[in-house]
Each structure stands twice: as C-alpha cells, then as structure tokens.
Motif scaffolding. Structure first.
Motif, PDB file in Angstrom:
ATOM      1  N   LEU A  94       0.819  -1.202   0.000  1.00  0.00           N
ATOM      2  CA  LEU A  94       0.000   0.000   0.000  1.00  0.00           C
ATOM      3  C   LEU A  94       0.856   1.257   0.000  1.00  0.00           C
ATOM      4  O   LEU A  94       0.546   2.239  -0.686  1.00  0.00           O
ATOM      5  CB  LEU A  94      -0.934  -0.020   1.218  1.00  0.00           C
ATOM      6  CG  LEU A  94      -2.032  -1.101   1.187  1.00  0.00           C
ATOM      7  CD1 LEU A  94      -2.649  -1.263   2.563  1.00  0.00           C
ATOM      8  CD2 LEU A  94      -3.090  -0.761   0.159  1.00  0.00           C
TER       9      LEU A  94
ATOM     10  N   THR B 116       1.142   4.090  -3.062  1.00  0.00           N
ATOM     11  CA  THR B 116       0.818   5.474  -2.733  1.00  0.00           C
ATOM     12  C   THR B 116       1.925   6.435  -3.126  1.00  0.00           C
ATOM     13  O   THR B 116       1.658   7.514  -3.682  1.00  0.00           O
ATOM     14  CB  THR B 116       0.535   5.604  -1.226  1.00  0.00           C
ATOM     15  OG1 THR B 116      -0.542   4.738  -0.870  1.00  0.00           O
ATOM     16  CG2 THR B 116       0.180   7.031  -0.853  1.00  0.00           C
TER      17      THR B 116
ATOM     18  N   PRO C  91      -1.521   3.969   3.629  1.00  0.00           N
ATOM     19  CA  PRO C  91      -1.433   4.986   2.575  1.00  0.00           C
ATOM     20  C   PRO C  91      -1.295   6.397   3.115  1.00  0.00           C
ATOM     21  O   PRO C  91      -0.463   7.178   2.626  1.00  0.00           O
ATOM     22  CB  PRO C  91      -2.755   4.805   1.820  1.00  0.00           C
ATOM     23  CG  PRO C  91      -3.136   3.384   2.062  1.00  0.00           C
ATOM     24  CD  PRO C  91      -2.704   3.102   3.474  1.00  0.00           C
TER      25      PRO C  91
ATOM     26  N   PRO D 247      -4.011   5.525  -7.677  1.00  0.00           N
ATOM     27  CA  PRO D 247      -3.508   6.762  -7.062  1.00  0.00           C
ATOM     28  C   PRO D 247      -2.777   7.655  -8.057  1.00  0.00           C
ATOM     29  O   PRO D 247      -2.771   8.886  -7.913  1.00  0.00           O
ATOM     30  CB  PRO D 247      -2.566   6.250  -5.963  1.00  0.00           C
ATOM     31  CG  PRO D 247      -2.205   4.872  -6.348  1.00  0.00           C
ATOM     32  CD  PRO D 247      -3.383   4.326  -7.085  1.00  0.00           C
TER      33      PRO D 247
ATOM     34  N   SER E 264      -1.067  11.338   0.187  1.00  0.00           N
ATOM     35  CA  SER E 264      -1.822  10.788   1.311  1.00  0.00           C
ATOM     36  C   SER E 264      -3.314  10.710   1.009  1.00  0.00           C
ATOM     37  O   SER E 264      -3.992   9.743   1.364  1.00  0.00           O
ATOM     38  CB  SER E 264      -1.587  11.637   2.571  1.00  0.00           C
ATOM     39  OG  SER E 264      -1.894  12.996   2.321  1.00  0.00           O
TER      40      SER E 264
ATOM     41  N   GLY F 268      -4.229   7.910  -1.590  1.00  0.00           N
ATOM     42  CA  GLY F 268      -4.183   6.571  -1.020  1.00  0.00           C
ATOM     43  C   GLY F 268      -5.506   6.113  -0.440  1.00  0.00           C
ATOM     44  O   GLY F 268      -5.641   4.934  -0.069  1.00  0.00           O
TER      45      GLY F 268
ATOM     46  N   LEU G  94      -7.010   3.028  -2.023  1.00  0.00           N
ATOM     47  CA  LEU G  94      -6.377   1.780  -1.594  1.00  0.00           C
ATOM     48  C   LEU G  94      -6.874   1.365  -0.217  1.00  0.00           C
ATOM     49  O   LEU G  94      -7.051   0.176   0.064  1.00  0.00           O
ATOM     50  CB  LEU G  94      -4.856   1.941  -1.581  1.00  0.00           C
ATOM     51  CG  LEU G  94      -4.206   2.461  -2.862  1.00  0.00           C
ATOM     52  CD1 LEU G  94      -2.694   2.502  -2.699  1.00  0.00           C
ATOM     53  CD2 LEU G  94      -4.592   1.599  -4.057  1.00  0.00           C
ATOM     54  N   THR G  95      -7.102   2.341   0.633  1.00  0.00           N
ATOM     55  CA  THR G  95      -7.576   2.047   1.985  1.00  0.00           C
ATOM     56  C   THR G  95      -8.946   1.391   1.956  1.00  0.00           C
ATOM     57  O   THR G  95      -9.164   0.342   2.576  1.00  0.00           O
ATOM     58  CB  THR G  95      -7.651   3.346   2.821  1.00  0.00           C
ATOM     59  OG1 THR G  95      -6.333   3.890   2.944  1.00  0.00           O
ATOM     60  CG2 THR G  95      -8.208   3.069   4.209  1.00  0.00           C
TER      61      THR G  95
END
Length: 474
Positions: A38, A42, A161, A290, A302, A305, A308-309
C-alpha cells in the motif's frame, strides 16, 4: 462417537492451544506485506518523479513480482526437501537486504535492483506461509486462516497509505521504507518459534532438486521483465521485447504450473489460472489508481491513497463473510463469478472517471466494490489449492499458486505500462482509460474460465463451527 453414530470434534479456533502463536506470526508477516504494498503504490508517483523514472513506473511494481517467481519455485522445492525453517530464514534476510537497498537508493537502477532482491525474498516466504498453513493447521481452520490473512490488511489499510503519504510530504519517501524494514524484522521475530515445527520429511520421501523447474523460473522472470522494460525502449526494440517476452513467458511458465493450466483444465489447473487472471486484472490497474488521482485530479499522495484504503478494508470484510458463509451457500463457481463481477464494476468505474472526468468519489466507491470482489474470490483459490494437493506436493501446489499470482500481476502491469506510455503518459486521460479498458478485457476472460472449473471435492473434514459445515459420520 456419539450414540447416533456421528463423530463429534471439540471446537477449535485460530487461537486454540498450538495455533495461536503461528497465527499471530503469519498474520504479522502478511501485515508487513500489506503495508509495503500500500505504501509503495501510494508514493510511487513521487518516487518516479524524484528518480526520473516515469517510463519505468510499471517495472517498479513488476520487478519484485518477477523476481519472486524463481524465489517461489526454489522455496517450494527446498521446503519439500528440508521442511521450511532454513528457507524462511534465508528469504527473510533477502527481503530485509532488498528493502534496505530500496530505502537508500539514489537512482532508479539502484531502486529497481533493491526491488528485485526484495521480491525474491518475499516470493520465497509466501510459499513458507502456505506450507505452514497446510502442515500445522487442520483443514477446518484453513478458511479462517486465509480470512485472517485478509484481515491483516485492515490496520495497514487504515494507516498505511495516509502515513506513507504524510511521511513523503514532510520528509522523504526513503523514510517510508525505513519504517517498513523495522516492522518486517519485528514481524519475523514473532514467527521464529513456529518455524521449528516445519520438520523435514523422511529421507526416502524427499524429492530431488528440480533444477529444470528452477531454470525455467529464471527464464519466466526474465521474460516478464522484458515485457515491463519495453515501454522505455525505442519502437523497434520495444516490439522485439514484447514478442520475445510473451513467447518466453508462455514456454517458461508451463513447466512451473500444473499440467494444462494455460488451457484451464478442470480442477487445480483452472484454480491456478483464475488466481493469475484475478491478479492481472486487479493489480495491473491498481497501480494506476492513485497515479490517476494525483496526475489528473491534483490530490496529494496521502489523499490519493484513500482508494487503496477502502479497497483493502472491503477485501478484508468480504473475506470474513466468505469464511462464514460456508461452501454450501457459496459454491466455488459462485464465489469466483461474484468476485470477478465486482472487480469488473470497479474497473468500469475507473474507466468512467478517466474518460468523463467524474468526481473522485466514483473511483473510490468503485475500488471499494472491487476490493470486496477480491476478498470473495482470492481466499477460495487458496483453499482449493490446498484441497487439491497433499503433503509432499503442497510445496509445488503452493508455489504454483503464488507463481500464477505474481506472473498474472506482472503481465497485467506490462500491458498497462505499454498502453500508458504509448498513448501519452501522465498528461493524457486516454492513457489511464486504456489501462482500465485492457484490465476489463482480462476480467471478462476470467469469467469465461470459471466455466472450466469442474467439480470441486467436499472438504475431507469439517469442525462444527468451520466455514464448511458438512457432517462427519462414523
């Protein structure tokens, strides 16, 4: 044996005596991998700018996966011969050395060299984890173990991320990998007491060194790396690299996978192929999510990301649901069909955002759906691989699954990188659209492969509270 003739078994869980420490150790290792993946996805747009390597963007993700192929084959053969303890130590050391090289890299070539070393070690230790599951945990706990692996992504997904982006914005991306190295050492320490339980088989049961398969695995790694180097080459060399890479990958991968995997033969071959297709479609595109949010929508590392989270969280949640539903309610064909269908939804959402400049939340929501699809389909490939294998060839089966996983991801990244660079790169929305469109085609191929799965044998044993709830009679 009860009065009615039904065998009863005491309820077991991952934290019962004898299983708690290996569970914690393995989940910690998976959490390290999650954080690394991750964080890398990012901050890679920033790394590519800093090291002047945008044309090698896909190769940064593909290099460790390609190097992992010979790592997996060697580890599978070595584990079947020696039990796995030494394999785990060697692979962990290589992973740590590679991460240290990446952390200190002043140029893109050095960065990629570190990723290769890191990937070889990571591929080897993946096989050790599968063998640990097969040899230490009873079959009724395999589903919960793989659900635990998915759950290990939750905390890294929540903080990874954002933390990687903040560290990169405030300090440097180098410090992201320094943190990953510290976490990796701590996680492996938790696993050390369990490694002694991976005893070597009796001398007469040890398979010979499979030098041919190891050589084929090196050839496969070189072939798929050629595909990912192609975007940085002149036109003629690029075409030659693609042709040689595709042909080399086709011939080199066949001896590393179960017979007739590439033609989706029923049973283990089709399961392994589905794993590769899932990896190609989802991970081939995830690296660009991203990137799209930063390049076209101006988000910070940040904030970008976030997609992805949410995908990692939905993956973990769907994997937990998959483990609780049981195989009677969620058959293998249904699990793969639903999983691939949800992945298709996420890819269509990403394509729409790239083409029509839709709001960011559309892509984030779509990737949440795609993560859920992977959470349903991925654990089933792991469970069926162990079910179709036996002790003595579980190292081969586990390495085949992870090889398909890595090779699928690398091929997906190669296709994405070629299209992205050829169409215009970061500044052209159509380049991103081409990436997601190609991954949609791959996912559709996966849906066709589900029809080739064939009959799936019932588990040989299930505890009363296990995901598979078939009764055992005496």
């Amino acid at each position: 044996m009860s009065a009615t003739g039904t065998t009863t078994t005491p309820s077991r869980s991952l934290f019962s005596q004898g299983y708690a420490l290996p569970t914690i150790g393995m989940v910690a290792i998976v959490a390290v991998s999650a954080f690394q993946n991750l964080a890398m996805t990012t901050v890679m747009p920033e790394i590519s700018r800093d090291l002047h390597g945008e044309t090698l963007y896909s190769l940064s993700f593909a290099a460790p996966l390609a190097a992992g192929v010979p790592g997996m084959v060697l580890a599978g053969n070595w584990t079947d011969r020696a039990g796995g303890r030494v394999v785990a130590w060697v692979s962990a050391m290589l992973f740590a050395i590679g991460t240290a090289i990446v952390m200190l890299a002043p140029t893109m070539p050095v960065f990629l060299a570190g990723r290769l070393v890191e990937g070889f070690g990571a591929g080897a230790i993946d096989v050790v984890l599968y063998v640990l599951v097969a040899r230490i945990f009873p079959e009724d706990l395999h589903g919960p173990v793989f659900a635990g692996f998915a759950a290990a992504w939750v905390v890294p997904a929540l903080v990874g991320p954002a933390l990687a982006g903040i560290v990169t914005d405030l300090f440097s991306w180098h410090w992201v990998f320094a943190g990953a190295l510290v976490i990796a050492v701590a996680a492996f320490t938790l696993l050390v007491p369990t490694l002694g339980r991976l005893h070597p088989p009796a001398a007469e049961l040890r398979p010979p060194w499979q030098c041919g398969r190891i050589a084929w695995s090196v050839g496969a790694a070189v072939a798929v790396l050629l595909l990912n180097v192609a975007p940085d080459l002149p036109v003629v060399a690029r075409i030659a690299s693609v042709v040689v890479g595709l042909a080399g990958a086709w011939f080199a991968l066949r001896p590393l996978l179960p017979a007739r995997t590439l033609s989706a033969a029923p049973g283990l071959p089709s399961v392994v192929l589905l794993r590769g297709v899932l990896a190609a479609g989802f991970f081939g595109s995830e690296a660009y999510v991203p990137f799209l949010l930063q390049a076209q929508h101006g988000l910070s590392a940040s904030t970008a990301g976030l997609a992805l989270t949410v995908a990692a969280l939905s993956w973990a949640g769907a994997s937990w649901v998959h483990g609780r539903l049981g195989e009677r309610r969620l058959t293998a064909a249904r699990a793969f069909g639903v999983g691939l269908g949800l992945v298709l939804v996420s890819l269509v959402a990403a394509l729409a955002v790239a083409l029509a400049d839709l709001p960011v939340w559309v892509l984030v929501a779509g990737w949440f759906v795609g993560g859920a699809g992977m959470g349903i389909a991925y654990p089933r490939t792991s469970m069926l691989t162990l079910r179709f294998s036996t002790e003595g060839d579980d190292g081969f089966a586990s390495s085949a699954l992870t090889i398909a996983d890595a090779s699928g991801s690398v091929v997906g990244l190669a296709v994405a990188g070629l299209l992205f660079t050829a169409i215009g790169g970061r500044g052209d929305p159509m380049a991103f659209a081409a990436v997601f469109g190609a991954m949609i085609v791959i996912a559709l191929v996966g849906l066709l492969a589900v029809r080739r799965l064939g009959p799936v044998p019932a588990p040989s044993f299930s505890a009363p509270d296990a995901p598979s709830s078939a009764a055992t009679t005496g």
